[in-house]
Design a protein around this motif. Structure first.
Motif, PDB file in Angstrom:
ATOM      1  N   THR A 129       4.301  -9.808  -0.851  1.00 47.98           N
ATOM      2  CA  THR A 129       4.189  -9.193   0.472  1.00 47.98           C
ATOM      3  C   THR A 129       4.692  -7.754   0.465  1.00 47.98           C
ATOM      4  O   THR A 129       4.115  -6.884   1.128  1.00 47.98           O
ATOM      5  N   ARG A 174       1.941  -4.917   1.258  1.00 50.33           N
ATOM      6  CA  ARG A 174       2.180  -4.130   2.467  1.00 50.33           C
ATOM      7  C   ARG A 174       2.101  -2.637   2.177  1.00 50.33           C
ATOM      8  O   ARG A 174       1.465  -1.874   2.915  1.00 50.33           O
ATOM      9  N   ASN A 205      -1.302  -0.405   3.302  1.00 50.88           N
ATOM     10  CA  ASN A 205      -1.115   0.640   4.312  1.00 50.88           C
ATOM     11  C   ASN A 205      -1.487   2.014   3.784  1.00 50.88           C
ATOM     12  O   ASN A 205      -2.015   2.846   4.530  1.00 50.88           O
ATOM     13  N   GLN A 230       6.524   3.457   5.580  1.00 47.20           N
ATOM     14  CA  GLN A 230       6.333   2.435   4.554  1.00 47.20           C
ATOM     15  C   GLN A 230       7.370   2.531   3.440  1.00 47.20           C
ATOM     16  O   GLN A 230       7.799   1.504   2.903  1.00 47.20           O
TER      17      GLN A 230
END
Length: 223
Positions: A155, A159, A163, A207
């Motif tokens: 994850t 992620r 993004n 992020q």
């Protein structure tokens, strides 16, 4: 069409080697010499950011934080610089590839798990059953917590890469429509691209911060 669309994210080059991955260290050349020689405004700003992150990570990790925050601050800096470099034309975005993001996430998670299960075995077993869980649901909660723990590196990696690639892909799609538009619509396209670039700059910061904070939280659970 799809091959040409995703060709900008292809790490290979004409020499069939991964020379594009050198961009991961290219940000070192962009740091001005004044940053290293004398305290400048850029130096003060960056040190302010680092001290703020240090104080926040120190709270998240807990009492055993001696030197641990340096790992996560370095991780934040590395991801942030690579995210920003990817916004420049003709510079390879290394953080949009699972090869890099999983390389960052998997060793961190694995080291946390090995440290936790070797040194704090009872504490790690207690994490599998949340406090207040009914006895009937305990076997299911152990399975759910185990699965959620195992997918953490995935994850984290997905992620970050998803993004970063999503915004770049949208900008590529909009940019390819430029030659077919009228002059008035072209002005709207340029304005949209500028707004997307600002959004991507915010995403680059967010992020990298999320990746570092989640890594810090995962490390705090094994203490």
């Amino acid at each position: 069409m799809m091959m040409n669309l995703f060709s900008s994210f292809d790490p290979s080059t004409n020499w069939h080697t991964s020379i594009n991955w050198i961009s991961s260290l290219l940000w070192i050349l962009f740091i001005p010499s004044l940053f290293w020689l004398i305290p400048s405004r850029l130096n003060y700003l960056w040190m302010k950011i680092l001290f703020t992150l240090h104080n926040e990570f120190k709270i998240l990790i807990g009492k055993n934080y001696t030197g641990s925050t340096l790992i996560f601050i370095s991780l934040f800096s590395f991801i942030l610089m690579n995210n920003f470099l990817g916004l420049f034309p003709y510079i390879f975005t290394s953080t949009s590839h699972m090869a890099l993001t999983l390389t960052l996430a998997l060793p961190l998670w694995l080291s946390f798990m090995i440290f936790g299960w070797v040194n704090n075995t009872i504490h790690m077993f207690a994490h599998l059953v949340p406090q207040g869980t009914p006895p009937v649901l305990m076997p299911f909660m152990v399975c759910i917590e185990t699965i959620s723990n195992l997918i953490r590196p995935g994850t984290l990696a997905i992620r970050l890469s998803a993004n970063m690639i999503a915004g770049h892909l949208l900008m590529t799609l909009l940019g390819n429509t430029g030659p077919m538009l009228s002059l008035i619509m072209l002005n709207f396209l340029i304005l949209t691209q500028i707004l997307l670039l600002v959004l991507e700059s915010a995403v680059a910061i967010i992020q990298s911060y999320v990746f570092a904070v989640l890594s810090t939280l995962y490390s705090s659970e094994v203490n």
